[in-house]
Design a protein around this motif. Sequence first.
Motif, PDB file in Angstrom:
ATOM      1  N   TYR A 132       1.030  -1.065  -0.063  1.00  0.00           N
ATOM      2  CA  TYR A 132       0.014  -0.206  -0.001  1.00  0.00           C
ATOM      3  C   TYR A 132       0.843   1.240   0.119  1.00  0.00           C
ATOM      4  CZ  TYR A 132      -3.773  -3.130   1.549  1.00  0.00           C
ATOM      5  OH  TYR A 132      -4.692  -4.035   1.525  1.00  0.00           O
ATOM      6  N   LEU A 133       0.881   1.997  -0.931  1.00  0.00           N
ATOM      7  CA  LEU A 133       1.495   3.398  -0.925  1.00  0.00           C
ATOM      8  C   LEU A 133       0.389   4.508  -0.985  1.00  0.00           C
ATOM      9  CD1 LEU A 133       4.288   4.893  -1.724  1.00  0.00           C
ATOM     10  CD2 LEU A 133       3.718   4.619  -4.051  1.00  0.00           C
ATOM     11  N   LEU A 134       0.414   4.888   0.151  1.00  0.00           N
ATOM     12  CA  LEU A 134      -0.432   5.712   0.653  1.00  0.00           C
ATOM     13  C   LEU A 134      -0.093   7.364   0.603  1.00  0.00           C
ATOM     14  CD1 LEU A 134      -2.072   4.371   3.819  1.00  0.00           C
ATOM     15  CD2 LEU A 134      -2.918   4.038   1.488  1.00  0.00           C
ATOM     16  N   GLY A 135      -0.783   8.223  -0.194  1.00  0.00           N
ATOM     17  CA  GLY A 135      -0.395   9.476  -0.136  1.00  0.00           C
ATOM     18  C   GLY A 135      -1.519  10.353   0.109  1.00  0.00           C
ATOM     19  N   ARG A 136      -0.991  11.602   0.681  1.00  0.00           N
ATOM     20  CA  ARG A 136      -1.999  12.447   1.445  1.00  0.00           C
ATOM     21  C   ARG A 136      -2.066  13.602   0.410  1.00  0.00           C
ATOM     22  NH1 ARG A 136      -3.593  11.116   6.490  1.00  0.00           N
ATOM     23  NH2 ARG A 136      -2.061  10.125   7.948  1.00  0.00           N
ATOM     24  N   ARG A 137      -3.369  13.953  -0.066  1.00  0.00           N
ATOM     25  CA  ARG A 137      -3.637  15.304  -0.941  1.00  0.00           C
ATOM     26  C   ARG A 137      -3.355  16.264  -0.300  1.00  0.00           C
ATOM     27  NH1 ARG A 137      -8.649  17.787  -2.075  1.00  0.00           N
ATOM     28  NH2 ARG A 137      -9.428  16.064  -0.652  1.00  0.00           N
ATOM     29  N   PRO A 138      -2.568  17.143  -0.582  1.00  0.00           N
ATOM     30  CA  PRO A 138      -2.230  18.341   0.026  1.00  0.00           C
ATOM     31  C   PRO A 138      -3.275  19.313   0.229  1.00  0.00           C
ATOM     32  CG  PRO A 138      -0.630  18.219  -2.004  1.00  0.00           C
ATOM     33  CD  PRO A 138      -1.611  17.129  -1.844  1.00  0.00           C
ATOM     34  N   ALA A 139      -3.454  20.000   1.306  1.00  0.00           N
ATOM     35  CA  ALA A 139      -4.630  20.922   1.655  1.00  0.00           C
ATOM     36  C   ALA A 139      -4.907  21.829   0.591  1.00  0.00           C
ATOM     37  CB  ALA A 139      -4.705  21.475   3.067  1.00  0.00           C
ATOM     38  N   GLY A 140      -6.188  22.131   0.132  1.00  0.00           N
ATOM     39  CA  GLY A 140      -6.575  22.670  -0.987  1.00  0.00           C
ATOM     40  C   GLY A 140      -6.410  22.360  -2.269  1.00  0.00           C
ATOM     41  N   SER A 141      -5.799  21.495  -2.347  1.00  0.00           N
ATOM     42  CA  SER A 141      -5.382  20.918  -3.892  1.00  0.00           C
ATOM     43  C   SER A 141      -6.686  20.277  -4.324  1.00  0.00           C
ATOM     44  CB  SER A 141      -4.294  19.687  -3.869  1.00  0.00           C
ATOM     45  OG  SER A 141      -4.567  18.760  -3.435  1.00  0.00           O
ATOM     46  N   ASP A 142      -6.921  20.190  -5.821  1.00  0.00           N
ATOM     47  CA  ASP A 142      -7.949  19.760  -6.365  1.00  0.00           C
ATOM     48  C   ASP A 142      -7.967  18.084  -6.215  1.00  0.00           C
ATOM     49  OD1 ASP A 142     -10.252  20.108  -8.415  1.00  0.00           O
ATOM     50  OD2 ASP A 142      -8.817  18.328  -9.520  1.00  0.00           O
ATOM     51  N   TYR A 143      -9.121  17.724  -5.874  1.00  0.00           N
ATOM     52  CA  TYR A 143      -9.379  16.098  -5.574  1.00  0.00           C
ATOM     53  C   TYR A 143      -9.181  15.274  -6.781  1.00  0.00           C
ATOM     54  CZ  TYR A 143     -11.716  11.760  -4.431  1.00  0.00           C
ATOM     55  OH  TYR A 143     -11.959  10.652  -4.131  1.00  0.00           O
ATOM     56  N   ASP A 144      -9.595  15.578  -8.033  1.00  0.00           N
ATOM     57  CA  ASP A 144      -9.622  14.905  -9.121  1.00  0.00           C
ATOM     58  C   ASP A 144      -8.264  14.974  -9.927  1.00  0.00           C
ATOM     59  OD1 ASP A 144     -12.383  14.186  -9.078  1.00  0.00           O
ATOM     60  OD2 ASP A 144     -13.100  16.128 -10.231  1.00  0.00           O
ATOM     61  N   ALA A 145      -7.654  16.138  -9.709  1.00  0.00           N
ATOM     62  CA  ALA A 145      -6.143  16.139 -10.154  1.00  0.00           C
ATOM     63  C   ALA A 145      -5.339  15.588  -9.389  1.00  0.00           C
ATOM     64  CB  ALA A 145      -5.786  17.717 -10.261  1.00  0.00           C
ATOM     65  N   PHE A 146      -5.500  15.207  -8.202  1.00  0.00           N
ATOM     66  CA  PHE A 146      -4.513  14.546  -7.226  1.00  0.00           C
ATOM     67  C   PHE A 146      -4.847  12.986  -7.664  1.00  0.00           C
ATOM     68  CE2 PHE A 146      -3.874  11.934  -3.449  1.00  0.00           C
ATOM     69  CZ  PHE A 146      -2.764  12.139  -3.204  1.00  0.00           C
ATOM     70  N   HIS A 147      -6.107  12.511  -7.804  1.00  0.00           N
ATOM     71  CA  HIS A 147      -6.129  11.034  -7.992  1.00  0.00           C
ATOM     72  C   HIS A 147      -5.652  10.793  -9.350  1.00  0.00           C
ATOM     73  CE1 HIS A 147      -7.719  10.026  -4.332  1.00  0.00           C
ATOM     74  NE2 HIS A 147      -8.576  11.147  -4.211  1.00  0.00           N
ATOM     75  N   ALA A 148      -5.847  11.553 -10.356  1.00  0.00           N
ATOM     76  CA  ALA A 148      -5.409  11.339 -11.843  1.00  0.00           C
ATOM     77  C   ALA A 148      -3.995  11.328 -11.713  1.00  0.00           C
ATOM     78  CB  ALA A 148      -5.794  12.521 -12.546  1.00  0.00           C
ATOM     79  N   GLY A 149      -3.127  12.045 -11.095  1.00  0.00           N
ATOM     80  CA  GLY A 149      -1.854  11.898 -10.928  1.00  0.00           C
ATOM     81  C   GLY A 149      -1.330  10.796 -10.210  1.00  0.00           C
ATOM     82  N   ALA A 150      -1.874  10.436  -9.060  1.00  0.00           N
ATOM     83  CA  ALA A 150      -1.633   9.093  -8.391  1.00  0.00           C
ATOM     84  C   ALA A 150      -1.718   7.988  -9.364  1.00  0.00           C
ATOM     85  CB  ALA A 150      -2.370   8.852  -6.987  1.00  0.00           C
ATOM     86  N   SER A 151      -2.696   7.967 -10.051  1.00  0.00           N
ATOM     87  CA  SER A 151      -3.237   6.844 -11.217  1.00  0.00           C
ATOM     88  C   SER A 151      -1.951   6.833 -12.421  1.00  0.00           C
ATOM     89  CB  SER A 151      -4.494   7.077 -11.805  1.00  0.00           C
ATOM     90  OG  SER A 151      -5.509   6.841 -10.762  1.00  0.00           O
TER      91      SER A 151
END
Length: 181
Positions: A132-151
């Motif tokens: 499991y590689l868990l990352g925390r989305r930085p406060a204020g960052s866009d949810y969809d953009a963060f998850h697209a980048g993680a994918s």
Amino acid sequence: KYLYFPARIAGMSSRAFHLYWQKHLSPHAMHVTAFSQFMRKYNSTHRFPDDPVALPARFQPMPRAEGAAEVWVNSLSEVGDWLGNPLYPELIQPDEPRFIAQDGSAELVIMKEERLFKSDPDLVENLKTKVYLLGRRPAGSDYDAFHAGASRLARDIFDTPALRQHLIQFVLSHKLREPLP
């Protein structure tokens, strides 16, 4: 998926923790029908006693997590029904302080799985290793953009032959699955 990363109580050995979790709590929870009806699948994964591989500095293990309880529910709307079931505080929760730290050091993630890699159908699922590689989305960052980048990052890992070969060699060298014929 509901992922819970428990931490053991102070003074309890790692072996005692894992035996209690595997032999007592997990079967107990699965046999309470009113509670287990929401679980499509339940896996408990247990931390290696020693760190089996040197990780780059940017990947730090969760310091107190002893493993992960992975519960598959049918829908996000059922998570509240499952954890809010009246039998949870009566039958399941009272058992948790016997081995799980109650100081807020455990982690919880509710997620939807995205299949990035199609596994070999000849491999036995129970003998695989999960990372499991868990990352925390930085406060204020866009949810969809963060998850697209993680994918994209996960796909890049699987598409990089050296990284993929390293994962395969790790599994083989630690005898984490039976060799293929």
